[in-house]
Enzyme design. Sequence first.
Site, short mmCIF file in Angstrom:
data_model
loop_
_atom_site.label_atom_id
_atom_site.label_comp_id
_atom_site.label_asym_id
_atom_site.label_seq_id
_atom_site.Cartn_x
_atom_site.Cartn_y
_atom_site.Cartn_z
N SER A 209 4.81 -0.58 -13.31
CA SER A 209 5.18 0.37 -12.55
C SER A 209 6.39 1.29 -12.58
O SER A 209 6.61 2.60 -12.49
CB SER A 209 4.73 0.46 -11.08
OG SER A 209 5.83 -0.57 -10.43
N HIS B 177 -1.59 2.25 -12.52
CA HIS B 177 -0.92 3.18 -13.35
C HIS B 177 -1.88 3.46 -14.56
O HIS B 177 -1.16 3.80 -15.48
CB HIS B 177 0.37 2.87 -13.43
CG HIS B 177 1.46 2.93 -12.23
ND1 HIS B 177 1.93 3.96 -11.60
CD2 HIS B 177 1.59 1.96 -11.44
CE1 HIS B 177 2.47 3.90 -10.63
NE2 HIS B 177 2.53 2.55 -10.04
N LYS C 171 -2.93 7.68 -7.36
CA LYS C 171 -2.35 8.10 -8.46
C LYS C 171 -3.15 8.86 -9.23
O LYS C 171 -3.19 9.98 -8.74
CB LYS C 171 -1.87 6.73 -9.28
CG LYS C 171 -0.87 5.86 -8.37
CD LYS C 171 -0.22 4.66 -8.94
CE LYS C 171 0.37 3.78 -7.88
NZ LYS C 171 1.21 4.21 -6.73
C1 LIG Z 1 1.31 -1.66 -9.80
C2 LIG Z 1 0.94 -1.10 -8.22
N1 LIG Z 1 -0.04 -1.62 -7.65
C3 LIG Z 1 -0.05 -1.29 -6.10
C4 LIG Z 1 0.38 -0.21 -5.52
C5 LIG Z 1 0.09 0.12 -4.35
O1 LIG Z 1 -0.71 1.28 -4.32
P1 LIG Z 1 -0.73 2.46 -2.98
O2 LIG Z 1 0.68 2.92 -3.19
O3 LIG Z 1 -1.81 3.24 -3.51
O4 LIG Z 1 -0.85 1.69 -1.88
C6 LIG Z 1 1.38 0.59 -6.52
C7 LIG Z 1 1.91 1.57 -5.81
O5 LIG Z 1 3.05 2.17 -5.98
C8 LIG Z 1 1.69 0.02 -7.84
O6 LIG Z 1 2.59 0.65 -8.60
#
Ligand SMILES: Cc1ncc(COP(=O)(O)O)c(C=O)c1O
Length: 399
Positions: free
Chosen positions: A188, A216, A247
Site C-alpha cells: 500500500s 490495491h 479503492k
Molecule cells: C492493503 C490494505 N488492506 C486493507 C486496507 C483497509 O481497507 P479500508 O480502508 O477499505 O478499510 C487498506 C486500506 O488502506 C489497505 O491499504
Amino acid sequence: MDIFEKCYGFKEAQAARESGYYPYFIPIEENWGSKVQMKGREVIMCGSNNYLGLAQDPRVQEAAKRAIDKYGTTCSGSRLINGTFALHEELEHRLAGFVGRESALCFTTGYLANLGSISAILGRKEHVLSDRYNHASIVDGIMLSTGLSGGSIKFHRYQHNNPAALEKVLSSLPPDEAKMVVTDGVFSMEGDIVKLPELKQIAEKHNARVYLDEAHALGVIGKTGRGTEEHYGLGNSADLLMGTFSKSFGGIGGFVAGDEVVIDYIKHFARPLIFTASMPPPMIASVMATLEIMETEPKHTLRLQSIAKTMVREFKALGFDVGVAETPIIPLIIGDNEKTFTFWKVLFDNGVYANPVVSPAVPPDRSIIRTSYMAIHTDEELDQVLEICKKAGKQLGII
Ligand SMILES: Cc1ncc(COP(=O)(O)O)c(C=O)c1O
C-alpha cells in the site's frame, strides 16, 4: 496519576498546525474527482485510492440513490442477526464470480475484513507469517487472534517481499504445525507487487495456506483488473483472497473469498462481522454497479495502467527515487521526515495534494511522499503534477 496525562502532554500535532506544516485531516470541501477543494483552493488530488475514478461515475451514484429509496440508509444490525439483506448475498455471489472463488463474504470495511478473517482463521499455537510491509489491518487481525487465543499465536514477520527470507522462517518451523502466510498483493505504501509465484511455491512446499490482500490490486493490475494472480498469469494461488471497496470499487466495505466451507467458518467466528452493523444498502448497490463496470469496461483499468507506466518513467527521468514502483502508487522516496513534510507543503502550496508517509507506516529513514493516480486524471493534470514535483524536488535538493 490521571489517565489523560498523555493527552495533555501531546504537543506535536498542535505545534505542526501552528507552523503550517500539518498535513493531516485536511477537510475536502468539494470533490470533483481528480481535483478537490481544500482550504478554499482547487488542488489536483494525487492522494486518493479511487483508482478507477468510479466514485464519480453517475451510474454508480444513481445505484446508491435508488438503493436508499428502496431500502433506506442502513441495515441497523449485524450480518448474523438482523443485518443481512438479499443485496449482500447478491453482491457476495457476484464478487465470488469476479475473483473465481466458490464463496465470498462482505464486511463493513476492508479493515474489518482483514481483522475478522485473520482472527477467525488463526487458532491457538498456529503460525502466521507476515510480510514486514503488510498493512496495519493485517497486523491488527493477527493481534486480535493473539488476544483471543490467550497469546498463543506464533507471529513471524519476514523481510519485505523476500521469498528466501520467508523460506528460511518456514523451514525453521515444525512441519506438522498449522501455518498461514499473509501478504499484500500490491503493497500500500510503495506500490510494489508481491512475488506471488515464488511465495506460493514456498508456501505449498511447507504446507502453509496463503492469504492475499488485494486492496490495491483489484481493478489495478492484471489484464482485466483481477489483481495479482492475473498479473502473473497464475490460476487461483491464494487460499483466501481479500479485497476492499474503498479503492477501485469507489465505496466502502471489504470482502474475503475462498472455499465455501472456509468462508462459512469465518462467517460464524469473525467478531468484526458479528459485532458490528453491516454494509449499508447504498454502498452495496454502488459497489455492485462498480463491479458491473469493471467487468464490462476494461478501458478504465487500461488507462490507469498506462498512467502508472508514464508517471513512473517521468519521475525516474526527473531523477526521483521511486523504489520499485510499478503500479499507480508511486512513492517519491525522501528519507528524512522534516524534508518530507516540507516537500509536501511545497506541493500543496503549488496545487497538488499527495500523502506524506513517515514511520511507523514506513521504516524510519524511509519517509516518502506517496503519490497515487486515478484513471480520470487528465494528461494536462499529470503534466502539472510532474512540473510541480520537479520544482519542489529542485528547491529541496532532492533531484
Ligand atoms: C492493503 C490494505 N488492506 C486493507 C486496507 C483497509 O481497507 P479500508 O480502508 O477499505 O478499510 C487498506 C486500506 O488502506 C489497505 O491499504
